[in-house]
Structures are given as structure tokens and as C-alpha cells.
Design a protein around this motif. Sequence first.
Motif, PDB file in Angstrom:
ATOM      1  N   GLY A 149      35.351  37.822  32.755  1.00  0.00           N
ATOM      2  CA  GLY A 149      35.387  39.254  33.020  1.00  0.00           C
ATOM      3  C   GLY A 149      34.699  40.088  31.960  1.00  0.00           C
ATOM      4  O   GLY A 149      34.092  41.113  32.255  1.00  0.00           O
ATOM      5  N   VAL A 150      34.767  39.653  30.685  1.00  0.00           N
ATOM      6  CA  VAL A 150      34.113  40.386  29.601  1.00  0.00           C
ATOM      7  C   VAL A 150      32.717  39.843  29.350  1.00  0.00           C
ATOM      8  O   VAL A 150      31.756  40.599  29.224  1.00  0.00           O
ATOM      9  CB  VAL A 150      34.972  40.323  28.317  1.00  0.00           C
ATOM     10  CG1 VAL A 150      34.223  40.935  27.135  1.00  0.00           C
ATOM     11  CG2 VAL A 150      36.292  41.061  28.516  1.00  0.00           C
ATOM     12  N   GLY A 151      32.590  38.520  29.268  1.00  0.00           N
ATOM     13  CA  GLY A 151      31.294  37.930  28.957  1.00  0.00           C
ATOM     14  C   GLY A 151      30.201  38.298  29.939  1.00  0.00           C
ATOM     15  O   GLY A 151      29.049  38.536  29.556  1.00  0.00           O
ATOM     16  N   HIS A 292      37.681  38.363  42.888  1.00  0.00           N
ATOM     17  CA  HIS A 292      38.925  38.189  43.644  1.00  0.00           C
ATOM     18  C   HIS A 292      39.618  39.538  43.819  1.00  0.00           C
ATOM     19  O   HIS A 292      39.666  40.345  42.885  1.00  0.00           O
ATOM     20  CB  HIS A 292      39.884  37.247  42.912  1.00  0.00           C
ATOM     21  CG  HIS A 292      39.427  35.815  42.878  1.00  0.00           C
ATOM     22  ND1 HIS A 292      38.406  35.382  42.067  1.00  0.00           N
ATOM     23  CD2 HIS A 292      39.869  34.723  43.567  1.00  0.00           C
ATOM     24  CE1 HIS A 292      38.224  34.079  42.229  1.00  0.00           C
ATOM     25  NE2 HIS A 292      39.094  33.664  43.135  1.00  0.00           N
ATOM     26  N   ARG A 293      40.178  39.744  45.017  1.00  0.00           N
ATOM     27  CA  ARG A 293      40.977  40.922  45.315  1.00  0.00           C
ATOM     28  C   ARG A 293      42.313  40.474  45.898  1.00  0.00           C
ATOM     29  O   ARG A 293      42.347  39.604  46.770  1.00  0.00           O
ATOM     30  CB  ARG A 293      40.254  41.836  46.306  1.00  0.00           C
ATOM     31  CG  ARG A 293      38.987  42.469  45.754  1.00  0.00           C
ATOM     32  CD  ARG A 293      38.191  43.163  46.868  1.00  0.00           C
ATOM     33  NE  ARG A 293      37.058  43.920  46.360  1.00  0.00           N
ATOM     34  CZ  ARG A 293      35.878  43.384  46.078  1.00  0.00           C
ATOM     35  NH1 ARG A 293      35.677  42.080  46.252  1.00  0.00           N
ATOM     36  NH2 ARG A 293      34.887  44.149  45.613  1.00  0.00           N
ATOM     37  N   PHE A 294      43.402  41.081  45.428  1.00  0.00           N
ATOM     38  CA  PHE A 294      44.740  40.762  45.906  1.00  0.00           C
ATOM     39  C   PHE A 294      45.487  42.062  46.183  1.00  0.00           C
ATOM     40  O   PHE A 294      45.311  43.051  45.460  1.00  0.00           O
ATOM     41  CB  PHE A 294      45.536  39.981  44.856  1.00  0.00           C
ATOM     42  CG  PHE A 294      44.989  38.624  44.522  1.00  0.00           C
ATOM     43  CD1 PHE A 294      45.469  37.483  45.155  1.00  0.00           C
ATOM     44  CD2 PHE A 294      43.998  38.477  43.560  1.00  0.00           C
ATOM     45  CE1 PHE A 294      44.980  36.219  44.836  1.00  0.00           C
ATOM     46  CE2 PHE A 294      43.495  37.226  43.231  1.00  0.00           C
ATOM     47  CZ  PHE A 294      43.991  36.096  43.872  1.00  0.00           C
ATOM     48  N   PRO A 295      46.358  42.084  47.197  1.00  0.00           N
ATOM     49  CA  PRO A 295      47.246  43.249  47.364  1.00  0.00           C
ATOM     50  C   PRO A 295      48.347  43.205  46.306  1.00  0.00           C
ATOM     51  O   PRO A 295      48.615  42.149  45.707  1.00  0.00           O
ATOM     52  CB  PRO A 295      47.806  43.045  48.772  1.00  0.00           C
ATOM     53  CG  PRO A 295      47.780  41.571  48.973  1.00  0.00           C
ATOM     54  CD  PRO A 295      46.559  41.069  48.255  1.00  0.00           C
ATOM     55  N   LEU A 296      49.008  44.332  46.082  1.00  0.00           N
ATOM     56  CA  LEU A 296      50.070  44.396  45.078  1.00  0.00           C
ATOM     57  C   LEU A 296      51.165  43.373  45.367  1.00  0.00           C
ATOM     58  O   LEU A 296      51.748  42.802  44.446  1.00  0.00           O
ATOM     59  CB  LEU A 296      50.661  45.807  45.037  1.00  0.00           C
ATOM     60  CG  LEU A 296      51.771  46.045  44.004  1.00  0.00           C
ATOM     61  CD1 LEU A 296      51.281  45.777  42.592  1.00  0.00           C
ATOM     62  CD2 LEU A 296      52.317  47.473  44.124  1.00  0.00           C
ATOM     63  N   ALA A 302      47.601  36.858  41.670  1.00  0.00           N
ATOM     64  CA  ALA A 302      46.422  37.343  40.954  1.00  0.00           C
ATOM     65  C   ALA A 302      46.488  36.965  39.478  1.00  0.00           C
ATOM     66  O   ALA A 302      45.489  36.544  38.876  1.00  0.00           O
ATOM     67  CB  ALA A 302      46.308  38.862  41.113  1.00  0.00           C
ATOM     68  N   LEU A 303      47.667  37.100  38.869  1.00  0.00           N
ATOM     69  CA  LEU A 303      47.836  36.720  37.469  1.00  0.00           C
ATOM     70  C   LEU A 303      47.649  35.210  37.279  1.00  0.00           C
ATOM     71  O   LEU A 303      47.077  34.773  36.277  1.00  0.00           O
ATOM     72  CB  LEU A 303      49.210  37.155  36.963  1.00  0.00           C
ATOM     73  CG  LEU A 303      49.394  38.665  36.772  1.00  0.00           C
ATOM     74  CD1 LEU A 303      50.875  39.010  36.603  1.00  0.00           C
ATOM     75  CD2 LEU A 303      48.599  39.157  35.559  1.00  0.00           C
ATOM     76  N   SER A 304      48.100  34.425  38.235  1.00  0.00           N
ATOM     77  CA  SER A 304      47.896  32.973  38.169  1.00  0.00           C
ATOM     78  C   SER A 304      46.414  32.636  38.248  1.00  0.00           C
ATOM     79  O   SER A 304      45.923  31.747  37.540  1.00  0.00           O
ATOM     80  CB  SER A 304      48.654  32.268  39.294  1.00  0.00           C
ATOM     81  OG  SER A 304      50.046  32.429  39.154  1.00  0.00           O
ATOM     82  N   GLU A 308      44.544  30.619  35.288  1.00  0.00           N
ATOM     83  CA  GLU A 308      43.898  29.334  35.589  1.00  0.00           C
ATOM     84  C   GLU A 308      42.375  29.412  35.538  1.00  0.00           C
ATOM     85  O   GLU A 308      41.695  28.432  35.827  1.00  0.00           O
ATOM     86  CB  GLU A 308      44.357  28.856  36.964  1.00  0.00           C
ATOM     87  CG  GLU A 308      45.841  28.532  37.016  1.00  0.00           C
ATOM     88  CD  GLU A 308      46.383  28.464  38.440  1.00  0.00           C
ATOM     89  OE1 GLU A 308      45.566  28.479  39.396  1.00  0.00           O
ATOM     90  OE2 GLU A 308      47.616  28.407  38.595  1.00  0.00           O
ATOM     91  N   ARG A 309      41.842  30.588  35.197  1.00  0.00           N
ATOM     92  CA  ARG A 309      40.408  30.798  35.018  1.00  0.00           C
ATOM     93  C   ARG A 309      39.612  30.436  36.267  1.00  0.00           C
ATOM     94  O   ARG A 309      38.552  29.816  36.205  1.00  0.00           O
ATOM     95  CB  ARG A 309      39.902  30.009  33.801  1.00  0.00           C
ATOM     96  CG  ARG A 309      40.610  30.405  32.517  1.00  0.00           C
ATOM     97  CD  ARG A 309      40.037  29.734  31.311  1.00  0.00           C
ATOM     98  NE  ARG A 309      40.841  30.057  30.133  1.00  0.00           N
ATOM     99  CZ  ARG A 309      40.553  29.656  28.893  1.00  0.00           C
ATOM    100  NH1 ARG A 309      39.499  28.922  28.680  1.00  0.00           N
ATOM    101  NH2 ARG A 309      41.346  29.982  27.891  1.00  0.00           N
ATOM    102  N   ARG A 310      40.142  30.865  37.407  1.00  0.00           N
ATOM    103  CA  ARG A 310      39.454  30.611  38.670  1.00  0.00           C
ATOM    104  C   ARG A 310      38.482  31.719  39.033  1.00  0.00           C
ATOM    105  O   ARG A 310      37.737  31.612  40.007  1.00  0.00           O
ATOM    106  CB  ARG A 310      40.476  30.434  39.800  1.00  0.00           C
ATOM    107  CG  ARG A 310      41.264  29.149  39.716  1.00  0.00           C
ATOM    108  CD  ARG A 310      42.146  28.953  40.937  1.00  0.00           C
ATOM    109  NE  ARG A 310      43.456  29.578  40.789  1.00  0.00           N
ATOM    110  CZ  ARG A 310      43.988  30.448  41.634  1.00  0.00           C
ATOM    111  NH1 ARG A 310      43.309  30.822  42.700  1.00  0.00           N
ATOM    112  NH2 ARG A 310      45.190  30.946  41.422  1.00  0.00           N
ATOM    113  N   SER A 311      38.481  32.783  38.278  1.00  0.00           N
ATOM    114  CA  SER A 311      37.653  33.938  38.620  1.00  0.00           C
ATOM    115  C   SER A 311      36.317  33.895  37.894  1.00  0.00           C
ATOM    116  O   SER A 311      36.168  33.256  36.850  1.00  0.00           O
ATOM    117  CB  SER A 311      38.379  35.234  38.255  1.00  0.00           C
ATOM    118  OG  SER A 311      38.621  35.292  36.860  1.00  0.00           O
TER     119      SER A 311
END
Length: 321
Positions: A149-151, A292-296, A302-304, A308-311
Motif C-alpha cells: 500500500g505504501v511502496g 480489495h473492497r469489503f463492506p463494513l 479485510a483486516l485478515s 496475510e499480505r494478500r493485497s
Amino acid sequence: MQALQLETLHVAPVLREITLPAPARGELRLRIAACALNFADLLMIDGRYQEKPALPFTLGMEMAGTVIALGEDVTGFRIGDRVAAFAGQGGLATEANVAASRCLPLPAALDFETAAAFQIAYGTSHLSLDHRAHLQPGETLFVTGAAGGVGLTAVEIGKRMGARVIASARGAEKLEVARQAGADHVIDSDAPGLREALRELGGVDVVYDSVGEPAFSEALRATRPEGRILTIGFAGGEVPQIPANLLLVKNLTVMGLYWGGYLTFRPDVLTASLRTLADWIADGSLKPHISHRFPLSHASEALSCLRERRSTGKIVVTMAA
């Protein structure tokens, strides 16, 4: 209203119905449309982040939404305004009270999901490369964790600033994401010989490191005289121990960047950076990548995904209308 709250350290947060007080002096209330996740959210759950809010609290550092109420002495905003906000917490909820000083009016071309996703990641990279390292056109920038996300933002902003960018990430899929973001050369982080690979490419002027060891030490030794090394984070889990003798003989500078700290001692620098970035995104110069997009209701998932660095790029949680 609903909010994902951390009630006990090291225990998964839970979705609760809570009641917010009226906005305090200098605050406005947002109806949140989107909240982006950050590695710092995981550190907060584990009690390892530099800021430790009192329990219970609502997770979610950066958000975007619509102003629905104003506290006393709030100027420059009206009910109905679309804004992005960095609050440090409170974003994984349907509503939040946020200090007006931490809110940024949105250009019409910027949607809520993008607005939530760009602040910390793009803000960290722009402040690091521009304000701290003074990256110049034609210089060579090396980015570790370049599909994260940052890199990924460092790759994109480095190209926007005119640098030649070398990106390191794990696996062909993530390397292609970095290449699509503008990387001129890519290196698999699992491959041996990083130092040699960087030297074969001519060495580097600026290192943007969000991973830590062992990449930090390898990149340090491939940095040209008068190079600058930015320490952004330690996602790899191992904090570098910096050999001062190398800094001396090669005239190197190692510098840290804690983006949120500028809210306290140089908010003007941070705000100017965000305005620049919002304009660059609105005119198409930068294109934030949301993988990735998740509903609330699926915020824990989403945190998992983040842990797990899937994004690749950012994870965004959206709120029900």
C-alpha cells in the motif's frame, strides 16, 4: 451507528452499535462513505503502535465522507461538503467526529474510495521523497515492498517526480503491479544478490524502505555517495542496525519519516503535500490502486487480508448507504 471497536489488545475487534456525542468545538461530523486500512491498524490491535488510544476505540485511520454536522468555531466547511480526513482512529464506522483541522475538501473528480485510500500511503511517500529526501529528476530511486500500500505509491510518485525507479517485490504478480505503476526495473525480493543486482543497475541515489532487514543493509551498500536512505517502516519484522562507519565513508544520510507526526509540529507541510496529491490524482497524474473492497460487515475479513499480505495497493472498507 455501527463501529468496529477494539475492546481488548491482541483480540479481534468486534462490530458494535454505539452512540456518538455531538461534535466538540472545532470538530465536524462525517457520514463515512469509505475507510482505507493500514498496517498501523494491525499494530494498534497488537498494542505495538506508537500511539495507543484508550480502550475501547474504533479502528480506521483515514476516511472520506460527507459533513453532516458542525461543532462550534468550525470555519471553511459546510454541511454537505465532501471531505477526506485523517483522524488516526474512528474510520471503520458509519459516522465519526473529526477535528476540522484534519479534513481536506475534495475536488469534484475525486471519489470517496480513492479519497480514503490516498492520504497516508501517498502522503507518506510524497512527504518522504519531496520534503525529506529532495528527490531530483534523473536520480535513481529504489523502493522495497513496492507492491504494498505504501511502496506502490513511492513507485508512482517517484516516476511523477522524474526519477528512474527500481522496485523490489515478491513474485511475478506483484512485480507486474509495480511495473504497471511505473517501475523501470523490478527485482524479486526472494532472489539472492540484491546488492549486486542494484550495483549492476548503476547503484541508487535514494532508498525508500518500508520492509527493514535484510533488504535495508543490501540497499545501503548499493547506495551512491551522498545518497539518502528513508526508513518508512519495518513490515519484514526486523529493525535495521545502521553501521555508522558506512554513513561516514560514503557521505550517506539516513532519515526517518513518521507522517502523522507532522500533524503536531508542521501541519502546514502535511496539508500542502495532501493538496498537491489531491490535484495530481484529480488530473490523472496519479492513479491510486485499490486491490480489495469489503463492506463494513466484513471488516474483520479485510483486516485478515491485510495481515496475510494478500493485497496489492490499498484495502478499502465501504459503508452501507
